[in-house]
Structures are given as C-alpha cells and as structure tokens.
Design a protein around this motif. Structure first.
Motif, PDB file in Angstrom:
ATOM      1  N   PHE A 166      10.330  -5.554  58.233  1.00  0.00           N
ATOM      2  CA  PHE A 166       9.201  -5.015  57.499  1.00  0.00           C
ATOM      3  C   PHE A 166       8.275  -3.986  58.208  1.00  0.00           C
ATOM      4  N   VAL A 167       8.246  -4.095  59.570  1.00  0.00           N
ATOM      5  CA  VAL A 167       7.718  -3.046  60.418  1.00  0.00           C
ATOM      6  C   VAL A 167       8.805  -2.619  61.307  1.00  0.00           C
ATOM      7  N   PRO A 168       9.470  -1.509  61.093  1.00  0.00           N
ATOM      8  CA  PRO A 168      10.593  -1.174  61.960  1.00  0.00           C
ATOM      9  C   PRO A 168      10.018  -0.715  63.647  1.00  0.00           C
ATOM     10  N   ASN A 169      11.072  -1.356  64.369  1.00  0.00           N
ATOM     11  CA  ASN A 169      10.626  -0.689  65.853  1.00  0.00           C
ATOM     12  C   ASN A 169       9.473  -1.446  66.651  1.00  0.00           C
ATOM     13  N   VAL A 170       9.507  -2.907  66.438  1.00  0.00           N
ATOM     14  CA  VAL A 170       8.455  -3.896  66.937  1.00  0.00           C
ATOM     15  C   VAL A 170       9.220  -4.909  67.695  1.00  0.00           C
ATOM     16  N   THR A 171       8.935  -5.028  69.032  1.00  0.00           N
ATOM     17  CA  THR A 171       9.371  -6.021  69.957  1.00  0.00           C
ATOM     18  C   THR A 171       7.914  -6.425  70.437  1.00  0.00           C
ATOM     19  N   PHE A 172       7.481  -7.726  70.279  1.00  0.00           N
ATOM     20  CA  PHE A 172       6.045  -8.222  70.323  1.00  0.00           C
ATOM     21  C   PHE A 172       6.008  -9.553  70.963  1.00  0.00           C
ATOM     22  N   PRO A 173       5.992  -9.671  72.391  1.00  0.00           N
ATOM     23  CA  PRO A 173       5.998 -10.748  73.273  1.00  0.00           C
ATOM     24  C   PRO A 173       4.767 -11.824  72.966  1.00  0.00           C
ATOM     25  N   PHE A 227       7.360 -14.597  62.561  1.00  0.00           N
ATOM     26  CA  PHE A 227       7.569 -13.602  63.763  1.00  0.00           C
ATOM     27  C   PHE A 227       6.296 -13.894  64.475  1.00  0.00           C
ATOM     28  N   ASN A 228       6.238 -13.093  65.920  1.00  0.00           N
ATOM     29  CA  ASN A 228       5.020 -13.000  66.724  1.00  0.00           C
ATOM     30  C   ASN A 228       4.404 -14.501  66.767  1.00  0.00           C
ATOM     31  N   SER A 229       5.113 -15.102  67.420  1.00  0.00           N
ATOM     32  CA  SER A 229       4.939 -16.802  67.523  1.00  0.00           C
ATOM     33  C   SER A 229       4.857 -17.268  68.611  1.00  0.00           C
ATOM     34  N   LEU A 271       0.009   5.137  73.784  1.00  0.00           N
ATOM     35  CA  LEU A 271      -0.998   4.932  72.632  1.00  0.00           C
ATOM     36  C   LEU A 271      -2.061   3.609  72.653  1.00  0.00           C
ATOM     37  N   LYS A 272      -1.292   2.266  72.802  1.00  0.00           N
ATOM     38  CA  LYS A 272      -2.194   1.236  73.075  1.00  0.00           C
ATOM     39  C   LYS A 272      -1.440   0.095  73.947  1.00  0.00           C
ATOM     40  N   ILE A 273      -1.844  -0.736  74.507  1.00  0.00           N
ATOM     41  CA  ILE A 273      -1.384  -1.912  74.860  1.00  0.00           C
ATOM     42  C   ILE A 273      -2.011  -3.138  74.665  1.00  0.00           C
ATOM     43  N   ALA A 314      -4.531 -15.904  59.520  1.00  0.00           N
ATOM     44  CA  ALA A 314      -4.406 -16.010  60.877  1.00  0.00           C
ATOM     45  C   ALA A 314      -3.015 -15.473  61.198  1.00  0.00           C
ATOM     46  N   TYR A 315      -3.143 -14.626  62.428  1.00  0.00           N
ATOM     47  CA  TYR A 315      -1.931 -13.864  62.578  1.00  0.00           C
ATOM     48  C   TYR A 315      -1.699 -13.772  64.372  1.00  0.00           C
ATOM     49  N   ASP A 316      -0.608 -13.585  64.778  1.00  0.00           N
ATOM     50  CA  ASP A 316      -0.151 -13.620  66.156  1.00  0.00           C
ATOM     51  C   ASP A 316      -0.728 -14.662  67.243  1.00  0.00           C
ATOM     52  N   PRO A 317      -0.544 -15.835  66.768  1.00  0.00           N
ATOM     53  CA  PRO A 317      -0.943 -16.884  67.502  1.00  0.00           C
ATOM     54  C   PRO A 317      -0.601 -17.183  68.818  1.00  0.00           C
ATOM     55  N   VAL A 375       5.977   2.256  68.000  1.00  0.00           N
ATOM     56  CA  VAL A 375       7.108   1.727  68.688  1.00  0.00           C
ATOM     57  C   VAL A 375       6.578   0.677  69.478  1.00  0.00           C
ATOM     58  N   TYR A 376       6.807  -0.617  69.397  1.00  0.00           N
ATOM     59  CA  TYR A 376       6.465  -1.474  70.249  1.00  0.00           C
ATOM     60  C   TYR A 376       7.469  -2.118  71.186  1.00  0.00           C
ATOM     61  N   SER A 377       7.051  -1.957  72.437  1.00  0.00           N
ATOM     62  CA  SER A 377       7.940  -2.424  73.539  1.00  0.00           C
ATOM     63  C   SER A 377       7.522  -3.626  74.403  1.00  0.00           C
ATOM     64  N   PHE A 390       3.465 -20.751  64.559  1.00  0.00           N
ATOM     65  CA  PHE A 390       4.373 -19.531  64.301  1.00  0.00           C
ATOM     66  C   PHE A 390       3.489 -18.811  63.000  1.00  0.00           C
ATOM     67  N   ARG A 391       3.482 -17.425  63.248  1.00  0.00           N
ATOM     68  CA  ARG A 391       2.973 -16.627  62.464  1.00  0.00           C
ATOM     69  C   ARG A 391       3.827 -16.786  61.193  1.00  0.00           C
ATOM     70  N   GLY A 392       3.387 -17.333  59.971  1.00  0.00           N
ATOM     71  CA  GLY A 392       4.264 -17.321  58.813  1.00  0.00           C
ATOM     72  C   GLY A 392       3.592 -16.355  57.590  1.00  0.00           C
ATOM     73  N   ALA A 411      10.353  -6.590  64.864  1.00  0.00           N
ATOM     74  CA  ALA A 411      10.246  -5.843  63.283  1.00  0.00           C
ATOM     75  C   ALA A 411       9.339  -6.701  62.314  1.00  0.00           C
ATOM     76  N   ASP A 412       8.479  -7.333  62.760  1.00  0.00           N
ATOM     77  CA  ASP A 412       7.489  -7.994  61.860  1.00  0.00           C
ATOM     78  C   ASP A 412       8.158  -8.960  60.946  1.00  0.00           C
ATOM     79  N   SER A 413       9.370  -9.478  61.229  1.00  0.00           N
ATOM     80  CA  SER A 413      10.339 -10.060  60.137  1.00  0.00           C
ATOM     81  C   SER A 413      10.950 -11.268  60.740  1.00  0.00           C
TER      82      SER A 413
HETATM   83  C1  BMA Z   1      -0.062  -4.864  65.252  1.00  0.00           C
HETATM   84  C2  BMA Z   1      -0.370  -6.330  64.990  1.00  0.00           C
HETATM   85  C3  BMA Z   1       0.969  -7.047  65.290  1.00  0.00           C
HETATM   86  C4  BMA Z   1       2.234  -6.241  64.519  1.00  0.00           C
HETATM   87  C5  BMA Z   1       2.386  -4.783  64.861  1.00  0.00           C
HETATM   88  C6  BMA Z   1       3.205  -4.202  64.422  1.00  0.00           C
HETATM   89  O1  BMA Z   1      -1.344  -4.210  64.864  1.00  0.00           O
HETATM   90  O2  BMA Z   1      -0.814  -6.486  63.604  1.00  0.00           O
HETATM   91  O3  BMA Z   1       0.897  -8.471  64.377  1.00  0.00           O
HETATM   92  O4  BMA Z   1       3.148  -6.979  65.144  1.00  0.00           O
HETATM   93  O5  BMA Z   1       0.722  -4.466  64.467  1.00  0.00           O
HETATM   94  O6  BMA Z   1       3.269  -4.093  62.748  1.00  0.00           O
END
Ligand code: BMA
Length: 340
Positions: free
Chosen positions: A280-287, A49-51, A214-216, A108-111, A244-246, A64-66, A306-308
C-alpha cells in the motif's frame, strides 16, 4: 564482545530462527517465512501492519493496527502461542472512559503496547482535533480504559519506557504536523502519574545520514541494559519517488535518556524484500515492538512492512550493541540534555 547486560524479565520462548549463513555482515536478519501476517487477515480488515506484541501468560498477545476495508484504522487484539502465528478477535478493541462508558477514538493507528508495573498501556495515534497521542490501560485485555491524551496535537510515535526513571513515567514522542510530516525529531516527556506530562527534552534529531535525514520516530519500547536504553526507531529518507522508512538503533543514557550515548550511523534494516518494497505504501519498515530475553540474548523485532504486512526480524543483544557502538556517530544535540 561488550559486557553490557540486558535487564528484562526472562522469556523462554522468544520467536526465533538462527541467522542464515549468507547473512554475514548485518546484525539483523529476517524471518524466512515473512510476512507473518498477510492481507485480509480478519473479516472487514484489509491489512494489518505497524503492530505491537508482548509476552503474556507464557504465550503472546498484541495490539494490531487493522486498516478496515473502508480505509479507517482501529486496534485489533491478537493472541499467539509462538509469537509468529496469530489469531485475531473479529471486533476492534472497544475502549471505555474512566466510568466504563464507551469511548471510541475516531481512528487508532500505530499502536505500541508496554507493560509498566502491573498494567499494560496501549499508546497509539488518535484523532484529537488532529493527529495526536491516545492512551489506554488494561490489566486483563478485556477492559481497555482510556486515559487523558498526554500531549497536544500534532504528535505521533509515542513510546513508553517499561519502568519509571527517577520516579517518573517516561515517554518518547515525535511532534509532527497534520499530514505526512516532512520533518521530526524524537523528544521525551516525564509524568509522575500518567496524567500530567512535562519536563520535555529533545532526545535526537534527523541526522546527516541519508536514510534518516528527513525525520525519525520512536519504534519499540526501549530495552533496559546495564549501560542505557537500547532503542530501535525508524528513520526516513525523502527520495524523488517518496519516503523510505528504515530501522535504526541507538542507546540512551540510563538515568537521563534525553542524552544519546551511541547512535548507529548505518540502518539496521531497510526495505529490500518484496513485502517491504511493494504494498500500500512501498518501502516501509516500521518497528513497533520487540520480544527479548536476557538469558539467551535473543531479540525478535516486529515491524510493519509497506503498510501492508507484519514482518519479523532477529538479532542477538550482544551483537547489536557492539554493532551500534562500533558504528556510532553522535552530534552535540544528541549527547546534550536536550534543553533550550
Ligand atoms: C507514517 C505513519 C505510519 C506509516 C508511514 C508510512 O506517517 O502513518 O503509520 O507506516 O507513515 O506510510
């Protein structure tokens, strides 16, 4: 329609599907066959995900974040002919130091992956005595040489601009804490050499709009336009059952990108489909990336769901710019230079 122009290399084969008829009022629509990457895509990797991806030699390549079966994330290289169907290397990307010696991060995550001049830079969240920004460069996707971590901990979501501005490399980042950070604004920093970073400025903060209150954090590498930099970013709401990530959109000033010209008060995409709401983490759309083309005006947005999973969404450049402008609400601390 806006007469703003996209300034980017031509990409003939942007992954694409036309807007379904029932999507009338939204500027962004999803690929019907989403998610494009499902669970257990590589032996020993439970979720990708998040790739981030880029056009490469008339095809596509990506980092890709594996998340491995032991819960630790690393970066995996993937290749695709069409930007939709991906083949992954079995082994995680092996980083080396400037002398060519192995130099692996602890995780290493969210490359993000951004080409600046003739070099591809990978920027990710690394362990530097806490969550911080890691960087590496490659020209051939065979050797990945780490360069100094640009910032002190704690920081995440660094996104490089695709060219120097006023002679300097520019990078967005989101200073944070060591956990699931319940705050965060986007900042920008400059460097003459990718080694020393400074001239830090505040770009934009959480807004009073609920979905990003909350945060961006930065998302895809900004797309250059004749008026400014089109930025897809993520905005987070804190609800009684979690974050919730939009996906949001803004246009930053061309020469002084710490100034926001337009900022869309509406989210562009928010979790609605099963693969965004459930995982894995519901309600996430992460560009994390776009593939875009100035001739057709097509933009394909790659986002983690959804981190999945990895999802793909589309929009037309003209329409998204018009939508952002039409629904723009900026505050004084968006539009100022961001210096205190
Ligand atoms: C953030 C990051 C992202 C993740 C998001 C939702 O803090 O860790 O990698 O997608 O949380 O869990």
């Amino acid at each position: 329609m806006s007469d703003i122009k996209m300034i980017a290399p031509h990409v003939a084969n942007v992954p694409w599907q036309e807007r379904p008829e029932h999507i009338v009022n939204a500027p962004v629509w999803r690929y019907k066959e989403n998610p494009i990457i499902g669970r257990n895509p590589v032996e020993g990797v439970a979720r990708i995900f998040n790739s981030a991806v880029v056009p490469y030699e008339d095809k596509f390549i990506g980092v890709f974040r594996g998340e491995q079966a032991n819960g630790v994330s690393f970066i995996y290289l993937g290749r695709s002919d069409d930007g939709i169907h991906w083949n992954f290397e079995k082994d995680k990307v092996q980083f080396v130091d400037e002398d060519g010696n192995p130099f692996m991060p602890n995780y290493a995550y969210d490359p993000r992956l951004v080409k600046v001049e003739d070099t591809y830079y990978i920027i990710w969240c690394t362990d530097f005595y806490g969550a911080a920004i890691g960087m590496a460069k490659t020209t051939d996707f065979k050797t990945f040489t780490r360069i100094e971590n640009p910032f002190l901990p704690f920081n995440r979501n660094a996104v490089l601009f695709p060219r120097k501005i006023n002679g300097n490399f520019m990078m967005l980042s989101r200073p944070s804490d060591s956990g699931h950070t319940p705050f965060g604004d986007i900042f920008i920093s400059e460097s003459p050499d990718m080694l020393y970073w400074g001239k830090h400025r505040h770009v934009m903060g959480r807004s009073s709009e609920w979905w990003e209150s909350l945060k961006i954090g930065g998302g895809a590498a900004p797309i250059e336009t004749s008026e400014g930099w089109l930025l897809f970013y993520h905005g987070v709401a804190g609800t009684c059952s979690g974050y919730v990530y939009s996906i949001g959109g803004a246009i930053l000033d061309k020469d002084n990108p710490s100034k926001v010209l337009y900022r869309c008060e509406n989210w562009l995409l928010t979790p609605e489909e099963w693969y965004e709401e459930r995982g894995f983490v519901p309600n996430v759309t992460f560009p994390c990336a776009t593939i875009h083309d100035p001739e057709s005006g097509k933009i394909a947005i790659y986002y983690g769901a959804a981190d999945s999973y990895v999802g793909l969404a589309f929009c037309y450049f003209d329409e998204i710019v018009d939508y952002i402008k039409k629904h723009s609400v900026t505050r004084w601390d968006d539009t100022d230079l961001g210096r205190r």
